[in-house]
Enzyme design. Structure first.
Site, PDB file in Angstrom:
ATOM      1  N   VAL A  99      29.708  20.001  44.570  1.00  0.00           N
ATOM      2  CA  VAL A  99      30.593  20.799  43.281  1.00  0.00           C
ATOM      3  C   VAL A  99      32.062  21.046  43.970  1.00  0.00           C
ATOM      4  CG1 VAL A  99      28.157  20.190  41.344  1.00  0.00           C
ATOM      5  CG2 VAL A  99      29.028  22.762  42.236  1.00  0.00           C
ATOM      6  N   TYR A 100      31.741  21.748  45.166  1.00  0.00           N
ATOM      7  CA  TYR A 100      33.359  22.545  45.599  1.00  0.00           C
ATOM      8  C   TYR A 100      34.295  21.147  45.037  1.00  0.00           C
ATOM      9  CZ  TYR A 100      30.019  26.642  46.636  1.00  0.00           C
ATOM     10  OH  TYR A 100      29.314  27.544  47.057  1.00  0.00           O
ATOM     11  N   SER A 101      35.717  21.353  43.996  1.00  0.00           N
ATOM     12  CA  SER A 101      36.578  20.927  43.978  1.00  0.00           C
ATOM     13  C   SER A 101      36.335  19.616  43.839  1.00  0.00           C
ATOM     14  CB  SER A 101      37.426  21.465  45.462  1.00  0.00           C
ATOM     15  OG  SER A 101      37.877  22.466  45.391  1.00  0.00           O
ATOM     16  N   GLY A 105      33.986  17.361  45.338  1.00  0.00           N
ATOM     17  CA  GLY A 105      33.012  16.917  46.229  1.00  0.00           C
ATOM     18  C   GLY A 105      34.086  16.948  47.822  1.00  0.00           C
TER      19      GLY A 105
END
Length: 340
Positions: free
Chosen positions: A61-63, A65
């Site tokens: 979920v960081y940015s 993907g």
């Protein structure tokens, strides 16, 4: 760089890991963390490897993907020199199976992470949060399947309650599936809740702590003090309503103590805060982030030395708060509730 066993596993990890939440900056939330792109990421990773910091943590979920994609691009040709940890559980779409720890979602999540990272396996895979709605047996059997398939090597969890983690460990023992060897948890001088239940559990069950946000969501840098609020362009200002909760006076008291110890040691406030964590039980590795090379070098300066017992006691006293029930009651009976 010091290396430590990750829980009761045979895997040795560096005392510091690098967090990639600063890679990408694809939305307002992660933009406040940073917006490092491939070229800058490659440079930061080279600096990390030069200093023995060879574990890199990400999440799907960081940015959205993008952080995993940038990490994958930056480590090309270097895979055999480093460890990769990543996470999944939180929503990645609007579909009914686009989140959670079900077999359906986890298999899709792992395949997606492997593709974005451009690798054939993940060294440490962690559930990003606990899922009340999926039986732990289903989750563990799926992770066992993924380990046997060679897609992941070790498993861990993140942001679990003590009872849910213990339930999972008991189920793993019952059915002979891999155990969680890591718990990626929030822990800092600003918020020491981890010590109340999760630390004793980790000691008893051999679960190593992978610490996120060790500087209290950016509050323990020394840049925020009495009469000196957070500045625009920082997480503490741009997304002030997110992250751990605290009272202002508590923050100021902790920073004052850090400042005093920093002057005694000739170190910076972040280095002192990180070194305090490195001396805590169960802590296997601390995830540090950096928007630029100078921040990274400063964070790496937290290893290779140790605070004195007196300095640790000073920081303990400044950051102590009354424990929640039943911990405060249990502490009244040390002969029953302290490891001897």
């Amino acid at each position: 760089m010091d290396h430590r066993r990750l829980g009761h596993s045979g895997l040795r990890v560096p005392a510091l890991s690098f967090g990639t939440a600063t890679f990408g900056g694809s939305n307002d939330f992660f933009k406040a963390w940073g917006g490092t792109e491939s070229e800058g990421a490659a440079r930061l990773i080279d600096v990390c490897l030069d200093h023995g910091l060879a574990m890199f943590d990400s999440a799907d979920v960081y940015s959205d993907g993008l952080a995993e994609t940038i990490l994958g691009q930056a480590i090309k040709g270097k895979r055999n020199r480093l460890l990769i940890s990543t996470k999944a559980t939180f929503p990645r779409g609007n579909g009914p199976n686009d989140y959670g720890s079900s077999r359906q979602h986890l298999i899709e999540a792992i395949d997606g992470s492997l593709k974005r990272l451009g690798v054939d396996h993940i060294d440490l895979f962690q559930l990003h949060g606990q899922d009340y709605n999926t039986p732990v047996e289903e989750t563990l059997s799926t992770l066992d399947q993924l380990v046997r398939a060679g897609k992941i090597r070790y498993i861990g969890c993140s942001n679990f309650s003590g009872w849910h983690l213990m339930k999972s460990l008991a189920a793993a023992d019952r059915y002979g599936t891999p155990r969680y060897v890591a718990h990626q948890a929030y822990y800092s001088l600003l918020n020491r809740d981890y010590e109340w239940e999760l630390m004793p559990l980790g000691l008893d069950q051999g679960v190593g702590a992978v610490i996120w946000s060790p500087l209290g969501w950016g509050k323990l840098t020394g840049k925020i003090r009495r009469g000196q609020p957070a500045k625009p362009g920082t997480r503490a200002h741009d997304i002030a309503g997110t992250g751990p909760h605290f009272e202002d006076e508590r923050l100021y008291r902790v920073v004052d103590a850090l400042d005093g110890v920093a002057k005694e040691t000739g170190r910076t406030i972040p280095q002192v805060a990180l070194n305090w964590l490195l001396q805590r039980p169960t802590v296997a590795t601390i995830i540090v982030g950096a928007r630029n090379e100078s921040q990274l070098i400063e964070n790496i300066g937290a290893v290779g030395w140790s605070l004195t017992a007196e300095q640790v006691a000073t920081l303990d006293a400044a950051s102590d708060i009354p424990a929640a029930y039943p911990v405060w009651h249990q502490r009244g009976f040390p002969m029953l509730n302290e490891r001897r």
